[in-house]
Enzyme design. Structure first.
Site, PDB file in Angstrom:
ATOM      1  N   LYS A  33      30.561  19.358 -36.261  1.00 49.27           N
ATOM      2  CA  LYS A  33      30.054  17.988 -36.143  1.00 49.27           C
ATOM      3  C   LYS A  33      28.528  18.004 -36.070  1.00 49.27           C
ATOM      4  O   LYS A  33      27.920  19.042 -35.835  1.00 49.27           O
ATOM      5  CB  LYS A  33      30.639  17.317 -34.899  1.00 49.27           C
ATOM      6  N   TYR A 250      -4.126  17.111 -26.326  1.00 49.14           N
ATOM      7  CA  TYR A 250      -3.928  15.759 -25.783  1.00 49.14           C
ATOM      8  C   TYR A 250      -3.808  15.784 -24.270  1.00 49.14           C
ATOM      9  O   TYR A 250      -3.111  16.619 -23.689  1.00 49.14           O
ATOM     10  CB  TYR A 250      -2.634  15.159 -26.333  1.00 49.14           C
TER      11      TYR A 250
HETATM   12  C1  LIG Z   1      32.023  18.945 -29.461  1.00 49.32           C
HETATM   13  C2  LIG Z   1      33.406  19.226 -28.997  1.00 49.32           C
HETATM   14  C3  LIG Z   1      33.857  20.544 -28.844  1.00 49.32           C
HETATM   15  C4  LIG Z   1      32.945  21.740 -28.967  1.00 49.32           C
HETATM   16  O1  LIG Z   1      32.282  21.920 -27.730  1.00 49.32           O
HETATM   17  P1  LIG Z   1      31.289  23.148 -27.485  1.00 49.32           P
HETATM   18  O2  LIG Z   1      30.856  22.987 -26.072  1.00 49.32           O
HETATM   19  O3  LIG Z   1      30.158  22.978 -28.436  1.00 49.32           O
HETATM   20  O4  LIG Z   1      32.067  24.382 -27.748  1.00 49.32           O
HETATM   21  C5  LIG Z   1      35.178  20.740 -28.515  1.00 49.32           C
HETATM   22  N1  LIG Z   1      36.013  19.687 -28.324  1.00 49.32           N
HETATM   23  C6  LIG Z   1      35.609  18.415 -28.429  1.00 49.32           C
HETATM   24  C7  LIG Z   1      36.568  17.314 -28.188  1.00 49.32           C
HETATM   25  C8  LIG Z   1      34.287  18.141 -28.762  1.00 49.32           C
HETATM   26  O5  LIG Z   1      33.894  16.873 -28.861  1.00 49.32           O
END
Ligand SMILES: *Cc1c(COP(=O)(O)O)cnc(C)c1O
Length: 354
Positions: A33, A250
């Site tokens: 994702k 800055y």
């Molecule tokens: C994003 C997500 C994961 C992966 O989690 P990590 O901490 O990156 O391993 C697993 N399950 C769900 C439902 C998620 O939304």
């Protein structure tokens, strides 16, 4: 050409996937994702396809991009559909979907798929963000399968505190899941990266590793056997000496206590490097440890070359990667590696390995 770039090591990605799957056992969906946590979803999925048991994304747009790119492996929508119109696309594109709230059940009631859906029924075991009560699992499982629209139901849950080694919240969530799932003939999906790495007694049929695939350890450990996938780097584009008492950048946030050799580097918050980090945040210059000094600006930042005689114009500066653990930068920025990785932009992406 501006020297800022993100090197993505696809062999390291494959290594981390294999490690996740071996540690968990059984099967693992590679979570890609958010553009594979900033690494490039299609590039990452292509490397893992043939090996990964499937992929997981946040939303249908991400899944369609993978399908259009030629990915044929299973793809799970971690939040399911957002509106009923997406069900036809789930059907046509052969996607798997989470069902986590009653509106999604109603959407299913109103649609007849060409082939039965593969549904992942999410149970809320204590995170209180998404999912049904574990006590509803049996009834919902049976109801989904009864209509003929759903061919397979997998039970899943998600941990709120698996990255905390001592939190008994994880064991409580696991116990609630097992109580809700007891006696239901369905496969289970429970573990994110932190659970895979930190909770060996917690296992299911399908792991869902995300951050560990990219080589960042979500546990407060040292990274263990994970290999960093992204190296964020740039080069020194100018050098100047400032005298004791002179301000830098800055807000004059840094004032030299002694004569200081300052390296100006082509990297800034518009590239996703966090503006919030203080002076002293680690970098590596030609392989030797150094630090950020002064405020990070949009396109440039400044590093301390005073102790590095050989370093100068065109020296390579690593911001995270094999030499600078991303968790160290995340700590300095008051955030987590996930956010730093997702924020990387504008820089040139270069892929190594296959
Ligand atoms: C994003 C997500 C994961 C992966 O989690 P990590 O901490 O990156 O391993 C697993 N399950 C769900 C439902 C998620 O939304």
């Amino acid at each position: 050409m501006r020297p800022a770039r993100a090197l993505v090591d696809l062999d390291a990605l494959r290594h981390n996937y294999r490690l996740a799957k071996a540690l968990h056992g059984d099967r693992a969906l590679a979570v890609v994702k958010a553009n594979a946590y900033g690494h490039g979803a299609l590039r990452c999925a292509r490397v893992l396809e043939g090996e990964a048991d499937g992929f997981a994304v946040a939303a249908i747009e991400e899944a369609i991009a993978l399908r259009d790119g030629g990915i044929t492996a299973p793809i799970l929508l971690l939040e399911g559909v957002f509106e009923a119109a997406e069900l036809a696309e789930v059907d046509a594109r052969n996607l798997w979907m989470v069902v986590h709230h009653a509106e999604q059940l109603r959407m299913l009631d109103g649609y007849t798929p060409k082939k039965p859906f593969n549904v992942w029924l999410k149970l809320n075991t204590g995170m209180n963000r998404a999912g049904f009560a574990p006590g509803q699992a049996r009834e919902l499982h049976d109801r989904l399968l009864a209509g003929g629209k759903v061919g397979r139901v997998t039970l899943m849950t998600h941990f709120a505190r698996a990255d905390e080694p001592d939190a008994d919240a994880t064991e409580q969530q696991f116990a609630r899941f097992q109580a809700g799932a007891a006696g239901i003939p369905a496969e289970h999906s429970i573990c994110n990266s932190a659970a895979i790495l930190g909770w060996p007694a917690v296992r299911g049929n399908w792991a869902r590793p995300g951050i560990m695939l990219y080589g960042a350890d979500p546990m407060p450990l040292d990274g263990g056997q994970l290999k960093p996938v992204m190296t964020l780097e740039s080069r020194v584009i100018a050098v100047r000496e400032i005298a004791a008492g002179e301000p830098l950048g800055y807000g004059a946030r840094f004032v030299a206590e002694r004569p200081t050799r300052v390296g100006l580097v082509a990297m800034g918050y518009a590239d996703g490097y966090p503006r919030v980090v203080p002076s002293g945040t680690p970098v590596s210059i030609d392989g030797r440890p150094s630090r950020i000094i002064g405020r990070v600006s949009m396109d440039m930042l400044t590093v301390d070359l005073s102790a590095l005689d050989e370093a100068g114009f065109d020296s390579r500066v690593e911001f995270w990667g094999a030499e600078v653990p991303i968790n160290a930068v995340a700590g300095a920025a008051g955030t987590i590696a996930y956010e730093l990785l997702c924020n990387v932009k504008r820089v040139r992406f270069e892929y190594r390995g296959s």
